[in-house]
Each structure stands twice: as C-alpha cells, then as structure tokens.
Design a protein around this motif. Structure first.
Motif, short mmCIF file in Angstrom:
data_model
loop_
_atom_site.label_atom_id
_atom_site.label_comp_id
_atom_site.label_asym_id
_atom_site.label_seq_id
_atom_site.Cartn_x
_atom_site.Cartn_y
_atom_site.Cartn_z
N GLY B 159 -31.41 3.04 -26.66
CA GLY B 159 -32.83 2.97 -26.31
C GLY B 159 -33.38 4.33 -25.92
N GLY B 160 -34.68 4.39 -25.78
CA GLY B 160 -35.32 5.56 -25.20
C GLY B 160 -35.43 6.75 -26.12
N ALA B 161 -35.21 7.93 -25.55
CA ALA B 161 -35.52 9.19 -26.23
C ALA B 161 -34.72 9.36 -27.52
CB ALA B 161 -35.24 10.35 -25.29
N GLY B 162 -33.47 8.88 -27.52
CA GLY B 162 -32.62 9.12 -28.69
C GLY B 162 -33.02 8.30 -29.90
N GLU B 163 -33.84 7.30 -29.68
CA GLU B 163 -34.15 6.35 -30.74
C GLU B 163 -34.73 7.01 -31.98
OE1 GLU B 163 -36.50 2.18 -30.77
OE2 GLU B 163 -35.75 2.89 -28.84
N ASP B 164 -35.68 7.89 -31.76
CA ASP B 164 -36.33 8.57 -32.89
C ASP B 164 -35.33 9.40 -33.66
OD1 ASP B 164 -38.81 7.55 -32.66
OD2 ASP B 164 -39.57 9.16 -31.36
N PHE B 165 -34.49 10.10 -32.92
CA PHE B 165 -33.49 10.94 -33.57
C PHE B 165 -32.56 10.09 -34.42
CE2 PHE B 165 -29.15 12.74 -33.36
CZ PHE B 165 -29.37 13.85 -34.15
N LEU B 166 -32.09 8.99 -33.86
CA LEU B 166 -31.13 8.14 -34.57
C LEU B 166 -31.75 7.46 -35.77
CD1 LEU B 166 -29.15 6.66 -31.58
CD2 LEU B 166 -28.45 8.44 -33.17
N ARG B 167 -33.04 7.17 -35.68
CA ARG B 167 -33.70 6.55 -36.82
C ARG B 167 -33.78 7.54 -37.99
NH1 ARG B 167 -38.69 5.16 -34.76
NH2 ARG B 167 -37.83 3.49 -33.53
N GLY B 168 -33.79 8.82 -37.67
CA GLY B 168 -33.93 9.84 -38.71
C GLY B 168 -32.62 10.29 -39.33
N LEU B 169 -31.52 9.62 -38.98
CA LEU B 169 -30.23 10.02 -39.54
C LEU B 169 -30.13 9.65 -41.02
CD1 LEU B 169 -27.67 8.93 -36.78
CD2 LEU B 169 -28.89 11.09 -37.01
N ASP B 170 -29.53 10.53 -41.78
CA ASP B 170 -29.32 10.17 -43.19
C ASP B 170 -28.05 9.29 -43.28
OD1 ASP B 170 -27.01 11.75 -43.51
OD2 ASP B 170 -27.61 12.27 -45.55
N GLU B 171 -27.76 8.80 -44.47
CA GLU B 171 -26.70 7.80 -44.61
C GLU B 171 -25.34 8.30 -44.10
OE1 GLU B 171 -26.17 3.93 -45.32
OE2 GLU B 171 -28.05 5.00 -45.59
N SER B 172 -25.00 9.54 -44.42
CA SER B 172 -23.70 10.04 -43.98
C SER B 172 -23.67 10.23 -42.47
CB SER B 172 -23.37 11.36 -44.70
OG SER B 172 -24.35 12.32 -44.39
N GLU B 173 -24.82 10.60 -41.90
CA GLU B 173 -24.87 10.77 -40.45
C GLU B 173 -24.75 9.43 -39.74
OE1 GLU B 173 -27.47 14.73 -39.53
OE2 GLU B 173 -28.58 12.95 -40.10
N ARG B 174 -25.31 8.40 -40.37
CA ARG B 174 -25.18 7.06 -39.78
C ARG B 174 -23.72 6.65 -39.71
NH1 ARG B 174 -29.77 2.78 -41.70
NH2 ARG B 174 -31.49 3.80 -40.63
N LYS B 175 -23.00 6.97 -40.79
CA LYS B 175 -21.57 6.65 -40.80
C LYS B 175 -20.86 7.38 -39.68
CE LYS B 175 -20.54 5.33 -45.50
NZ LYS B 175 -20.45 5.95 -46.81
N LEU B 176 -21.22 8.63 -39.54
CA LEU B 176 -20.62 9.46 -38.50
C LEU B 176 -20.88 8.85 -37.13
CD1 LEU B 176 -19.15 12.18 -38.22
CD2 LEU B 176 -21.36 13.25 -37.83
N PHE B 177 -22.13 8.43 -36.93
CA PHE B 177 -22.51 7.83 -35.65
C PHE B 177 -21.70 6.57 -35.39
CE2 PHE B 177 -25.03 4.71 -33.31
CZ PHE B 177 -25.31 5.42 -32.15
N ARG B 178 -21.58 5.73 -36.42
CA ARG B 178 -20.86 4.47 -36.26
C ARG B 178 -19.40 4.73 -35.91
NH1 ARG B 178 -22.31 1.79 -41.15
NH2 ARG B 178 -24.44 2.10 -40.44
N LYS B 179 -18.80 5.70 -36.61
CA LYS B 179 -17.39 6.02 -36.35
C LYS B 179 -17.21 6.52 -34.93
CE LYS B 179 -15.10 6.20 -40.60
NZ LYS B 179 -15.82 6.64 -41.80
N ALA B 180 -18.08 7.45 -34.53
CA ALA B 180 -17.97 8.02 -33.19
C ALA B 180 -18.16 6.94 -32.14
CB ALA B 180 -19.01 9.13 -33.00
N HIS B 181 -19.12 6.07 -32.40
CA HIS B 181 -19.42 5.00 -31.46
C HIS B 181 -18.27 3.99 -31.37
CE1 HIS B 181 -21.33 0.96 -30.68
NE2 HIS B 181 -21.43 1.59 -29.54
N ASP B 182 -17.77 3.55 -32.53
CA ASP B 182 -16.67 2.59 -32.54
C ASP B 182 -15.43 3.20 -31.89
OD1 ASP B 182 -18.36 0.93 -33.79
OD2 ASP B 182 -17.41 1.04 -35.77
N GLY B 183 -15.22 4.47 -32.15
CA GLY B 183 -14.05 5.15 -31.58
C GLY B 183 -14.11 5.13 -30.07
N ALA B 184 -15.26 5.51 -29.53
CA ALA B 184 -15.43 5.55 -28.08
C ALA B 184 -15.25 4.16 -27.49
CB ALA B 184 -16.81 6.11 -27.73
#
Lengths: 214, 197
Positions: B159-184
C-alpha cells in the motif's frame, strides 16, 4: 486489417493467462484451427509466388518477391512457434495435474464431455481438454504409474510434508466406497468421520474425497 | 530464453516503427491497403519478429540494402531516456511497454547505441534495488503488527507510496518482485517453523 500472426498472438495470450491459473481453461479449438488455416494459406501463397520461376528463383534479381516470400515465411514460422508454445504450456499443466493426483472433478468433466457432446455444445459441464489432450493426460498417467511401480515401498507422488501424527481425523466429503487398511475395512460414506492412519488415506485427501480435520 | 517461453514470444510481438526501402506489390496489407502496392518510404509499425529479419536480410551483401530500416519505438525515445537519466524510479516502464527490457535488449542487438545501453543498465540496477526494498517491506510488515497484518500485506501487494512504482514495473521486474517477495516470506516462515519445534 489484421496482419498475419495476430491470431497466433491471441493464442499466446491465452497461454500466458493459463500459466497463472490453477485449473486448465477450455481448449481454444477455433483459434488453433484459424492459425493452422493461416499457415496453409501462406504456404499456398508462397507456392503460387514461386511457380513462375520453375525452381530457379534468384532473390537478388527480384527483391520485391524476395521480400514478400520472407514476410510469408516469417509469418508461418511465427505461427508455428505460437502454436507449439500454446500446446506446450497446456501439456506442462496436464503433467502437473497428473503428478498432483489429478483433480477428480476435472476427470468427471472429461467423462461427461465424452458421453454427451450435445450438452457440451450448450456450454454446460464440458471438458476443457481437446480429445488429444485427454489422450495425453491418460497416457502420461499410465507412464507415471509404470514408473512409480518400480518402487513399491516409496510413493513418489506422496506428500512432501513430514507428517506430525501417524493418525488423523478425516471427514468424508464424497462417497469413496470401501477401503482396506491394516486395521480392517472402512466404508467411506459421505459426511462420516474417521480416525485413520494418514498413510492409508493420503491419496483420497489429495483427490478431494476426504478432508483432513484439525 | 527458450523457444517456448511465453514472455519471449510476447516480447516478439512488440511493434517498432519501420520504413520500407523498396516497392513491394504484394505487401499492401501491412499498411492497411491490401489492394495497393506498398511503396518505398512507407512507414508501418511492424512486430519485432517480422521487423528484425527484414532489417537483417540482405545486409550481408555489399550492394544489397535492407528491406526495411527502423527507428527506436517511442518507449525508448529521447523523452523516456531523459526521464530515466533523471530518476529511473520515477518512470513507469510498463506504460512504455509491458516487456520493456526484453524489447530494449533485442533492439540493442540490432543497434550500436552505447549510451542508451548504459542508461538502461543503470536503470535496471537502480530499480532492482528499489524492487528488493519493496519486496522485503511486504514480508516485514507481519513482524510489527502480527500475523493478520502480514497476510493482509500479501493480499494487497503493497500500500501507499510504493504502489505507483510497483504498478509501473515491466513484466520481468514483476517476476523479480515476486521472487524477492516469496523468498523473504518463505525465509520468515522457515524461521518461525524452527522456533516451534
């Protein structure tokens, strides 16, 4: 006016959506047919373009034709890739289903689809697999069973979670008939509850007949 | 990049502006005029899978000229590049192209644009660390507010400030985000599991 390859792209977008779904969405029979038809048309075009040259076509002498041929060829190659990727995505999913013990609901859907195609056409409960995919599913299941048969004391598709207890409480969600256990036969009728050895009923839980309690 | 890779195929469908260098009688349909010949100098947007080979074809000959030439798509145009130079995190790459890096990497193979490549590389590095930061924040929520908050955080994404940034991720960045998130998240779950036994 759509250009060649647009339909293939739609197919790949379907595949992309499929990747993120737990189940398998309906097979795009129409789209697959349309893409293969496109390939056939392109092939015919190429043949008629080359016909006057009688096998002695020189690309540098006729650049425009060479360019058209290249575009046609690339379009066919593109369609081929889209088709293969679409089917591969689905077979990957099917293999996953087989390994996870196959959703019986899905299987029921398969049989219903095979028995009354008329109902399927109405958009009722119908199979989401193509006939070829059903074959693939069945044969892959046979392969896996044969492979597993080599090790009688290990269940390759068993749960990877180490059990906390040897015995568990289960509730029967669907009639599963009678099963034999070390402690005698149990008749699994809907809504009844049992205290059983986990190893005896693991498959039935995976298939959705039983629900683990607690 | 496998032959069967869905994202790679979708990247291939991204269009770039091309200009035909010769008259082709049979390709009018590419310019929405199937009955007319395609004239040299016509500009059409072609998908990468078509454009790439048309650009490369004939370039081996000394006399041969390519069938088409191409320009950078607007997503990699000057405006975007200037914005990326200023602050890579402020540009929603997804709006430029859902497969921004994939497209860029393919075009870099066709072009000799050292400066653009440098900007892109820096963009990826800066944004990747920002992504890692957001991905960890989602996992970390639970430690402060208890388990329900952690689950809530997962469902909402962030939520909040990061939302805009995360919405602007391209497909490969989304994957990266998901991996980093699942890993944590799995790391945290594992730690909690240890404490119980």
């Amino acid at each position: 006016m759509p250009i060649y390859g647009d339909l293939g792209n739609k197919l790949v977008q379907h595949a992309k959506r499929t990747q993120n779904l737990a189940h398998l969405p309906p097979y795009q029979t129409e789209l697959v047919r349309a893409v293969t038809r496109e390939v056939r048309e392109l092939d015919k075009d190429v043949a008629s373009l080359l016909e006057p040259y009688q096998g002695s076509f020189d690309p540098s002498a006729d650049q425009a034709t060479a360019c058209t041929l290249l575009v046609n060829h690339l379009s066919m190659r593109r369609n081929k890739r889209c088709l293969l990727a679409y089917h591969r995505t689905r077979t990957d999913k099917l293999e996953e289903l087989v390994w996870s013990g196959a959703d019986p609901l899905d299987l029921a859907g398969l049989q219903a689809g095979a028995v009354n195609d008329a109902a399927a056409a109405d958009g009722g409960e119908s199979s989401s697999l193509s006939p070829q995919e059903e074959d693939y599913f069945r044969q892959y299941g046979d392969l896996l069973a044969a492979y597993k048969g080599q090790w009688t004391d290990i269940d390759l598709t068993g749960s990877l979670e180490p059990p906390r207890d040897l015995f568990i409480d289960v509730r029967v969600l669907k009639d599963a008939g009678e099963i034999q256990t070390e402690y005698g036969a149990i008749n699994l009728t809907k809504n009844s509850q049992f205290y059983v050895r986990q190893g005896d009923v693991e498959r039935l839980i995976a298939q959705g007949y039983l629900q683990k309690l607690g | 990049m496998s032959y069967y890779d869905i994202d790679s195929i979708l990247t291939d469908a991204e269009k770039i502006p091309c200009t035909f260098q010769l008259d082709v009688p049979d390709l009018g349909y590419l310019d929405n005029t199937p009955t007319q010949p395609l004239k040299a100098g016509t500009r059409v947007n072609l998908p990468l899978w078509l454009a790439e080979m048309l650009v490369i074809a004939n370039s081996g000959d000394i006399e041969g000229k390519p069938f088409v030439t191409f320009d950078l798509p607007p997503g990699l145009g000057n405006d975007v590049v200037q914005a990326l130079k200023a602050d890579p995190r402020a540009v929603p790459l997804r709006d430029q192209s859902p497969h921004f890096y994939g497209l860029a990497a393919r075009l870099m193979e066709l072009l000799d644009e050292k400066e653009l490549a440098t900007v892109l590389r820096k963009t990826f590095v800066v944004r990747a660390s920002e992504i890692a930061l957001h991905a960890r924040k989602v996992g970390g929520l639970g430690q402060h507010k208890g388990k329900s908050a952690a689950e809530e955080g997962c469902n909402l994404g962030i939520g909040g400030a990061g939302e805009d940034f995360l919405r602007g991720l391209d497909e490969s960045e989304r994957k990266l985000f998901r991996k980093a998130h699942d890993g944590a998240k799995s790391g945290k779950e594992w730690m909690e599991g240890i404490k119980k036994h």
